[in-house]
Design an enzyme around this catalytic site. Structure first.
Site, mmCIF file in Angstrom:
data_model
loop_
_atom_site.group_PDB
_atom_site.id
_atom_site.type_symbol
_atom_site.label_atom_id
_atom_site.label_comp_id
_atom_site.label_asym_id
_atom_site.label_seq_id
_atom_site.Cartn_x
_atom_site.Cartn_y
_atom_site.Cartn_z
ATOM 1 N N SER A 163 0.870 -1.172 0.000
ATOM 2 C CA SER A 163 0.000 0.000 0.000
ATOM 3 C C SER A 163 0.909 1.226 0.000
ATOM 4 O O SER A 163 2.075 1.132 -0.366
ATOM 5 C CB SER A 163 -0.888 -0.069 1.243
ATOM 6 N N VAL A 453 -7.781 3.659 10.080
ATOM 7 C CA VAL A 453 -6.562 3.967 9.311
ATOM 8 C C VAL A 453 -6.861 4.442 7.888
ATOM 9 O O VAL A 453 -7.967 4.292 7.404
ATOM 10 C CB VAL A 453 -5.588 2.763 9.288
ATOM 11 N N GLU A 454 -5.844 4.993 7.249
ATOM 12 C CA GLU A 454 -5.919 5.539 5.887
ATOM 13 C C GLU A 454 -7.091 6.513 5.707
ATOM 14 O O GLU A 454 -7.876 6.406 4.774
ATOM 15 C CB GLU A 454 -5.953 4.412 4.843
ATOM 16 N N GLY A 455 -7.228 7.412 6.666
ATOM 17 C CA GLY A 455 -8.324 8.394 6.638
ATOM 18 C C GLY A 455 -9.445 7.909 7.545
ATOM 19 O O GLY A 455 -10.272 7.105 7.116
#
Ligand SMILES: Cc1cc2nc3c(=O)[nH]c(=O)nc-3n(C[C@H](O)[C@H](O)[C@H](O)COP(=O)(O)OP(=O)(O)OC[C@H]3O[C@@H](n4cnc5c(N)ncnc54)[C@H](O)[C@@H]3O)c2cc1C
Length: 768
Positions: A163, A453-455
């Site tokens: 990622s 996570v990731e926003g």
């Protein structure tokens, strides 16, 4: 009348003269636009401008070209990817025992780490020329999903290097020397990467990181060079405890002007070996008991050479832009893959369990209350898989769609959470008691990780989807904003003038179109297909037009305030997201050849999306501060009322029944769920019990009738039941043998684990 026409023509002629039009209309509107324009920080501007638009823009603009949409290629694998999926992936899955990983070792076994490295699971996004696998988003998503149905901890371990992080950043921005050095080492697993952005004071607001790099002179490899003195304190970093190379984000300053005149260069990313003097890897976090590696990293006055900046000194200060440009791919694949895994696992295992588990003389899946929860699981899983595919389709087409990936991340992880809750409710005690027989518990515990996570999800829904969508997908707004903020005001006015009248025409057409479609229930709108799904295309086109209208009105009347009115903008984001999800469902249905077994799932999903769109609009109108505008919008969009309803009970029941039938539909809907043909396996035992009970279903019916007649005593199970049936001659010896084996499987399948108290006792404090 003639006078009116003459006045109108005169007015049009005047407007046709640029200078007059600009003086009379464009300039005041331009000034107004500059006043209401949301103030954008540089990081917000970069986030807004990063990435592409795709199908989201068509839905946002109210005129989706369904025909072209349906013709886009569905995701597919190359022969190499298929071979890896059939071989290396299956081998890995058979090695994973999530109870051992999470509860016993709190780590992956050494053999699993070694296998992951050897078979290049960490190198799916690294090019072949550097020794990587160079897999497509379709393969990456499939592999991570399938691992996640076995072990979330293993899936996250595989997911992170594939990622956003060093591999991705090097591939896009690395210098030749950096690529040649690092990528082969990452591909072979010799180096394990992590990427550190978050710190104690900067989570969602990652642009505000306090970590610094000061350009200065220092010593490196025995020579004096210009480099960076770094100070950082990061937390929550996945793989940090085992990483050998640290991707670090910090703010770069050049107080002595060693690089140029700019003293504040901005966010920068560098790659630092973790054995470099001064780099400290802290202790591990314990993220809801999951065993993937997660922890802290910090460093004080660590000197590194300038060419450790990813991309070299030319990329000093470009870190935020790099992160925003690369965020989409990972965000559209990784966490959505975990959510899809939840859907596939929950549908397959809950369907089986609801049939295997009997209460009040019936499989629990025959009770309407349970069917309501099952229908939600099956219907939602159809959406999850459809959305996973559609977003992968966009990524396979080389897009980097920032709004689509934000929608996919938010909605898939939220739907994953809902599906997991429903599956846990149906499994009840069986889902709660942890142990080697529990296939849901760890996934349930890990659900908030995906949400965060990731926003983090609240922020993604409230700020990102519509906030970005409105500017990225709108045909004119981004260009208008750029014109309004042009330091050359005269040029800005000219550019703005060229856009304004097209924008007005667009708005008027949306208002008229929405009203007409509302009055006629969109029956005259062209559908790209024949058959029963045609009506859904018409309704979605209608709602797409309504969104285009409402978004314009909201932006025009609220201006910069819309950014702060997160509840309102989130609802418009919901409309866009449900339009996207409904499209995904329709596309999958067509791509898979309109499977008859999917009809109820597709109807459930589309009815649900239209209902949610209607609800989001209603709530938007009810809370819109300008009541007159809210009332007008409601009249234009729903002139005869909002008739979208929740899916009917019948659909929930039909889906529940389908989930309890071994069929090609069940196989297609749950193909990502791993199970081993072994009664001792965590998912295998449930699958085998389910199949055995289905094979013996006629015998169970006979037993039930015999019980009702009083030929055998009630409430018998296992051996006692089979013996009584044999004695009463309800079954012959062969049937009794089959029943006996089936009952043994059923009893194991509903069993839960027990532990001797001493095995659960934690270590005494002093031994820890
Ligand atoms: C298990 C795990 C692994 C992680 N791995 C990494 C990693 O490898 N590298 C890395 O750099 N980071 C990593 N992170 C950090 C992760 O990205 C952050 O946790 C995330 O950005 C949220 O930050 P926070 O937890 O500090 O929440 P906060 O920023 O404090 O947010 C708290 C809540 O407020 C909401 N919120 C905040 N601002 C707004 C707003 N303007 N509008 C609406 N809502 C808002 C958020 O949505 C959230 O719900 C990881 C985190 C976890 C838990």
């Amino acid at each position: 009348m003639e006078i009116l026409i003459i006045v109108l023509i005169a007015l049009l002629l005047l407007l046709a003269i640029g200078d007059i039009r600009r003086a009379l209309i464009t300039r005041p509107v331009f000034a107004f636009f500059q006043r209401v324009l949301p103030p954008l920080s540089p990081t917000e501007r970069e986030a807004m401008q990063a990435g592409d638009t795709w199908w989201d823009a068509e839905l946002f603009q109210g005129r989706p070209n369904w025909q072209a949409f349906l013709q886009t290629n569905a995701p597919h694998f190359t022969p190499e990817e298929q071979d890896f999926i059939d071989n290396q992936l299956e081998t890995l899955l058979a090695m994973l025992d999530d109870f051992e990983i999470v509860q016993e070792d709190c780590d992956l076994p050494e053999a699993v780490w070694a296998y992951l490295r050897k078979e290049k699971f960490f190198a799916m996004i690294i090019g072949r020329e550097f020794g990587g696998l160079d897999f497509s988003p379709a393969a990456n998503s499939h592999i991570v999903s399938r691992i996640a149905t076995r072990s979330i901890s293993a899936a996250v371990t595989v997911m992170v290097p594939n990622s956003l992080g060093p591999g991705e950043l090097l591939t896009h921005y690395g210098t030749t020397e950096q690529k040649d050095y690092w990528l082969p080492r990452l591909a072979s697993g010799e180096d394990i990467p992590c990427f550190a952005l978050t710190g104690p004071e900067a989570g969602s607001d990652a642009g505000s990181i306090p970590d610094t790099g000061i350009i200065c002179r220092g010593e490196h490899d025995g020579k004096e060079v210009v480099g960076i003195r770094l100070n950082w304190d990061k937390r929550y970093i996945t793989l940090a405890p085992v990483a050998t190379v640290l991707g670090l984000a910090f703010k770069l300053y050049d107080p002595d002007g060693l690089l140029g005149d700019d003293k504040e260069l901005g966010i920068t990313c560098a790659l630092i070996p973790t054995n470099h003097p001064g780099v400290e890897t802290g202790a591990r976090h314990l993220p809801l008991n999951q065993a993937f590696m997660n922890g802290t990293t910090y460093g004080k006055d660590v000197f590194v050479p300038l060419d450790w900046i990813i991309g070299g000194p030319d990329y000093a200060g470009k870190g935020w832009q790099m992160l925003m440009e690369c965020l989409s791919a990972g965000r559209g694949i990784s966490l959505p893959a975990l959510a899809a895994a939840t859907g596939h696992l929950s549908e397959r295992m809950t369907g089986a369990y609801a049939y295997v588990r009997r209460q009040f003389g019936l499989p629990i899946g025959k009770f309407e209350g349970v069917q309501a929860a099952m229908g939600k699981i099956g219907g939602t899983n159809y959406i999850l898989e459809s959305m996973r595919r559609l977003t992968v389709t966009a990524l396979m087409a080389g897009k980097s769609p920032s709004v689509i990936t934000a929608m996919t991340k938010y909605h898939m992880t939220e739907m994953g959470r809902q599906v997991m809750d429903a599956a846990m409710d149906i499994h009840a005690g069986k889902g709660i008691q942890l142990g080697p027989k529990n296939y849901l518990g760890h996934g349930f515990m890990a659900t908030p990780v995906s949400i965060t996570v990731e926003g983090a999800n609240i922020l993604t829904r409230s700020l990102m989807i519509f906030g970005q969508g409105a500017t990225r997908c709108h045909p004119y707004v981004l260009a208008e904003m750029e014109a309004a903020s042009n330091p050359n005001q005269d040029q800005g006015l000219l550019d703005f003038d060229a856009l304004l009248f097209r924008h007005i025409r667009f708005g008027l057409a949306n208002a008229g179109g929405s009203f007409l479609m509302g009055l006629t229930a969109a029956r005259w709108v062209k559908s790209p297909v024949s058959g029963w799904t045609g009506r859904y295309y018409q309704q979605l086109t209608r709602m797409s037009r309504a969104l285009a209208l409402t978004a314009d009105v909201a932006m025009l009347s609220l201006g910069g305030d819309l950014k702060r009115k997160e509840m309102l903008s989130a609802r418009l984001g919901d409309v866009l997201s449900h339009l996207y999800m409904a499209s995904a469902v329709l596309k999958r249905y067509e791509d898979e050849g309109r499977q008859a077994g999917d009809h109820d799932y597709v109807k459930w999903a589309l009815t649900h999306h239209l209902y949610e769109i209607g609800r989001a609009f209603q709530e938007f109108f009810a809370n819109f501060p300008n009541r007159w505008l809210a009332w007008t919008l409601r009249l234009l969009i729903f002139p005869v009322g909002n008739h979208y309803k929740r899916p009917a009970d019948r659909l929930y029941q039909a889906i529940a029944e389908s989930m309890m039938e071994p069929s090609v539909t069940r196989e297609r809907h749950t193909f990502l769920c791993y199970w081993k043909d072994d009664p001792n396996d965590v998912t295998g035992h449930m699958e085998l019990a389910f199949r055995a009970m289905k094979t013996n279903r006629e015998l169970y019916k006979k037993l039930s009738k015999a019980e009702k007649r009083g030929d055998i005593p009630p409430d018998l199970n296992g051996e006692a039941l089979v013996a009584a049936a044999l004695e009463a001659k309800i079954v012959d010896a062969a049937d009794a043998e089959s029943l006996q084996a089936c009952e043994a499987l059923r009893i194991t399948a509903v069993a839960v684990d027990q532990f001797a108290p001493e095995t659960l006792r934690r270590q005494p404090k002093e031994a820890r």
